[in-house]
Design a protein around this motif. Structure first.
Motif, mmCIF file in Angstrom:
data_model
loop_
_atom_site.group_PDB
_atom_site.id
_atom_site.type_symbol
_atom_site.label_atom_id
_atom_site.label_comp_id
_atom_site.label_asym_id
_atom_site.label_seq_id
_atom_site.Cartn_x
_atom_site.Cartn_y
_atom_site.Cartn_z
ATOM 1 N N ILE A 67 22.001 45.468 -6.512
ATOM 2 C CA ILE A 67 23.110 44.540 -6.747
ATOM 3 C C ILE A 67 24.349 44.972 -5.972
ATOM 4 C CG2 ILE A 67 24.685 43.601 -8.492
ATOM 5 C CD1 ILE A 67 22.341 43.987 -10.508
ATOM 6 N N ILE A 68 24.669 46.246 -6.041
ATOM 7 C CA ILE A 68 25.876 46.753 -5.391
ATOM 8 C C ILE A 68 25.734 46.765 -3.873
ATOM 9 C CG2 ILE A 68 27.340 48.802 -5.137
ATOM 10 C CD1 ILE A 68 26.752 49.335 -8.116
ATOM 11 N N ALA A 69 24.512 46.991 -3.383
ATOM 12 C CA ALA A 69 24.273 47.086 -1.936
ATOM 13 C C ALA A 69 24.525 45.774 -1.202
ATOM 14 C CB ALA A 69 22.859 47.566 -1.665
ATOM 15 N N GLY A 70 24.401 44.649 -1.877
ATOM 16 C CA GLY A 70 24.687 43.395 -1.197
ATOM 17 C C GLY A 70 23.713 42.292 -1.521
ATOM 18 N N ASN A 71 23.590 41.353 -0.587
ATOM 19 C CA ASN A 71 22.835 40.129 -0.826
ATOM 20 C C ASN A 71 21.348 40.226 -0.507
ATOM 21 O OD1 ASN A 71 25.049 38.724 -1.757
ATOM 22 N ND2 ASN A 71 25.650 38.051 0.293
ATOM 23 N N THR A 96 25.188 47.220 -15.678
ATOM 24 C CA THR A 96 25.901 48.466 -15.976
ATOM 25 C C THR A 96 27.384 48.276 -15.683
ATOM 26 O OG1 THR A 96 25.604 49.296 -13.736
ATOM 27 C CG2 THR A 96 23.857 49.811 -15.328
ATOM 28 N N ARG A 97 28.144 49.325 -15.911
ATOM 29 C CA ARG A 97 29.578 49.264 -15.610
ATOM 30 C C ARG A 97 29.808 48.957 -14.132
ATOM 31 N NH1 ARG A 97 31.123 54.561 -16.827
ATOM 32 N NH2 ARG A 97 32.381 54.355 -14.977
ATOM 33 N N LEU A 98 29.006 49.564 -13.272
ATOM 34 C CA LEU A 98 29.184 49.368 -11.835
ATOM 35 C C LEU A 98 28.751 47.977 -11.365
ATOM 36 C CD1 LEU A 98 27.989 52.835 -10.490
ATOM 37 C CD2 LEU A 98 30.340 51.996 -10.699
ATOM 38 N N SER A 99 27.725 47.420 -11.982
ATOM 39 C CA SER A 99 27.217 46.115 -11.543
ATOM 40 C C SER A 99 27.819 44.946 -12.325
ATOM 41 C CB SER A 99 25.692 46.075 -11.652
ATOM 42 O OG SER A 99 25.288 46.159 -13.000
ATOM 43 N N GLU A 100 28.645 45.239 -13.296
ATOM 44 C CA GLU A 100 29.214 44.199 -14.170
ATOM 45 C C GLU A 100 29.963 43.119 -13.386
ATOM 46 O OE1 GLU A 100 29.816 42.158 -17.537
ATOM 47 O OE2 GLU A 100 28.790 44.084 -17.530
ATOM 48 N N GLN A 101 30.725 43.514 -12.371
ATOM 49 C CA GLN A 101 31.522 42.534 -11.633
ATOM 50 C C GLN A 101 30.666 41.548 -10.830
ATOM 51 O OE1 GLN A 101 34.066 44.534 -8.863
ATOM 52 N NE2 GLN A 101 32.400 45.739 -7.965
ATOM 53 N N TYR A 102 29.435 41.920 -10.520
ATOM 54 C CA TYR A 102 28.536 41.051 -9.763
ATOM 55 C C TYR A 102 27.586 40.267 -10.663
ATOM 56 C CZ TYR A 102 29.967 44.463 -6.239
ATOM 57 O OH TYR A 102 30.701 45.279 -5.429
ATOM 58 N N PHE A 103 27.563 40.598 -11.935
ATOM 59 C CA PHE A 103 26.530 40.070 -12.819
ATOM 60 C C PHE A 103 26.616 38.558 -13.016
ATOM 61 C CE2 PHE A 103 24.637 38.940 -16.889
ATOM 62 C CZ PHE A 103 23.352 39.412 -16.683
ATOM 63 N N SER A 104 27.803 38.005 -13.228
ATOM 64 C CA SER A 104 27.899 36.564 -13.507
ATOM 65 C C SER A 104 27.428 35.738 -12.313
ATOM 66 C CB SER A 104 29.311 36.174 -13.918
ATOM 67 O OG SER A 104 30.222 36.432 -12.873
ATOM 68 N N ASP A 113 20.351 28.281 -9.942
ATOM 69 C CA ASP A 113 19.869 27.922 -8.607
ATOM 70 C C ASP A 113 18.357 28.066 -8.468
ATOM 71 O OD1 ASP A 113 22.498 27.462 -8.015
ATOM 72 O OD2 ASP A 113 22.786 29.305 -6.872
ATOM 73 N N LEU A 114 17.808 29.152 -9.032
ATOM 74 C CA LEU A 114 16.375 29.402 -8.872
ATOM 75 C C LEU A 114 15.539 28.952 -10.067
ATOM 76 C CD1 LEU A 114 16.457 32.948 -7.222
ATOM 77 C CD2 LEU A 114 16.328 30.709 -6.120
ATOM 78 N N GLY A 115 16.164 28.769 -11.218
ATOM 79 C CA GLY A 115 15.430 28.323 -12.401
ATOM 80 C C GLY A 115 14.535 29.388 -13.007
ATOM 81 N N LEU A 116 14.885 30.654 -12.830
ATOM 82 C CA LEU A 116 14.102 31.761 -13.380
ATOM 83 C C LEU A 116 14.753 32.284 -14.655
ATOM 84 C CD1 LEU A 116 13.465 33.709 -10.056
ATOM 85 C CD2 LEU A 116 11.830 32.281 -11.285
ATOM 86 N N SER A 117 13.971 32.983 -15.460
ATOM 87 C CA SER A 117 14.500 33.602 -16.681
ATOM 88 C C SER A 117 15.035 34.983 -16.343
ATOM 89 C CB SER A 117 13.398 33.734 -17.727
ATOM 90 O OG SER A 117 12.895 32.477 -18.058
ATOM 91 N N LEU A 118 16.238 35.283 -16.800
ATOM 92 C CA LEU A 118 16.884 36.560 -16.521
ATOM 93 C C LEU A 118 17.061 37.334 -17.824
ATOM 94 C CD1 LEU A 118 19.737 37.282 -14.152
ATOM 95 C CD2 LEU A 118 20.075 37.892 -16.515
ATOM 96 N N LEU A 119 16.697 38.599 -17.797
ATOM 97 C CA LEU A 119 16.880 39.480 -18.944
ATOM 98 C C LEU A 119 17.698 40.684 -18.500
ATOM 99 C CD1 LEU A 119 13.208 39.382 -20.217
ATOM 100 C CD2 LEU A 119 15.156 38.226 -21.240
ATOM 101 N N PRO A 120 18.945 40.806 -18.964
ATOM 102 C CA PRO A 120 19.740 41.975 -18.575
ATOM 103 C C PRO A 120 19.321 43.209 -19.369
ATOM 104 C CG PRO A 120 21.037 40.509 -19.952
ATOM 105 C CD PRO A 120 19.718 39.849 -19.732
ATOM 106 N N VAL A 121 19.261 44.349 -18.695
ATOM 107 C CA VAL A 121 18.953 45.624 -19.329
ATOM 108 C C VAL A 121 19.975 46.643 -18.851
ATOM 109 C CG1 VAL A 121 16.485 45.194 -19.627
ATOM 110 C CG2 VAL A 121 17.298 46.213 -17.512
ATOM 111 N N SER A 122 20.185 47.680 -19.655
ATOM 112 C CA SER A 122 21.184 48.684 -19.295
ATOM 113 C C SER A 122 20.635 49.741 -18.342
ATOM 114 C CB SER A 122 21.734 49.355 -20.550
ATOM 115 O OG SER A 122 20.694 50.030 -21.228
#
Length: 174
Positions: A67-71, A96-104, A113-122
């Motif tokens: 997530i942090i590395a980019g697209n 996580t704390r580091l990826s929180e800003q990119y999560f939304s 956009d993709l119609g997939l199910s997402l499950l966040p984990v720590s």
């Protein structure tokens, strides 16, 4: 991965087992799965998916680092969605704390956009607990499903919609 390589698409795993991509062999996620009693089989040719579970479920794991590395993860998610077959696709995302800003933005992309199910984990430990629960629930559903199908068939023949398993059957999604 070689684009011409055969991809395993019809894995019919026994309950309590998981098919895992080779790249996860030394991860803490797999160690936690083993500690949870899950039997792990390894395969190099799973396509884009990281894990195949019983009951035709595939998982893709997006790490904090991805997530942090980019697209780059977006292309992988699109390939994952496009490679869909008769599987239920789930995306596990490290939140996580580091990826929180990119999560939304990631959540909007995966779900809308993709119609997939997402499950966040720590992290990988929580991901292993979630996978273990999915596998355990899948193996517990089999006897209930059999009883439920027998009841539904008999209910349809008599025209009733009441009974101990009807609510479970009506809300159950394979």
């Amino acid at each position: 991965m070689d684009p011409k390589a055969a991809v395993l698409v019809n894995s019919d795993l026994p309950y309590g087992h998981i098919l895992c991509h080779e790249k996860w062999r030394t991860s803490s996620l797999l160690q936690a799965l083993k500690d949870g009693g899950v039997k792990i089989l390894f395969e190099k040719e799973l396509g884009v998916a990281d894990f195949h579970l019983p009951s035709k479920t595939r998982l893709l794991y997006v790490s904090e680092c991805d997530i942090i590395a980019g697209n780059g993860y977006k292309r992988k998610l699109v390939r994952y969605r496009n490679a869909s077959s008769s599987f239920q696709e789930l995306v596990l995302v490290e939140r996580t704390r580091l990826s929180e800003q990119y999560f939304s933005a990631l959540q909007r992309f995966v779900v809308f956009d993709l119609g997939l199910s997402l499950l966040p984990v720590s992290g990988q430990t929580e991901a292993s607990q979630l996978i273990t629960q999915i596998i355990t629930l899948d193996s517990a559903v089999v006897p209930v499903e059999t009883k439920c199908m027998k009841f539904v068939l008999s209910s349809l023949q008599t025209g009733t919609r009441q009974g101990p398993y009807m609510d479970v059957f009506l809300s159950w999604k394979p």
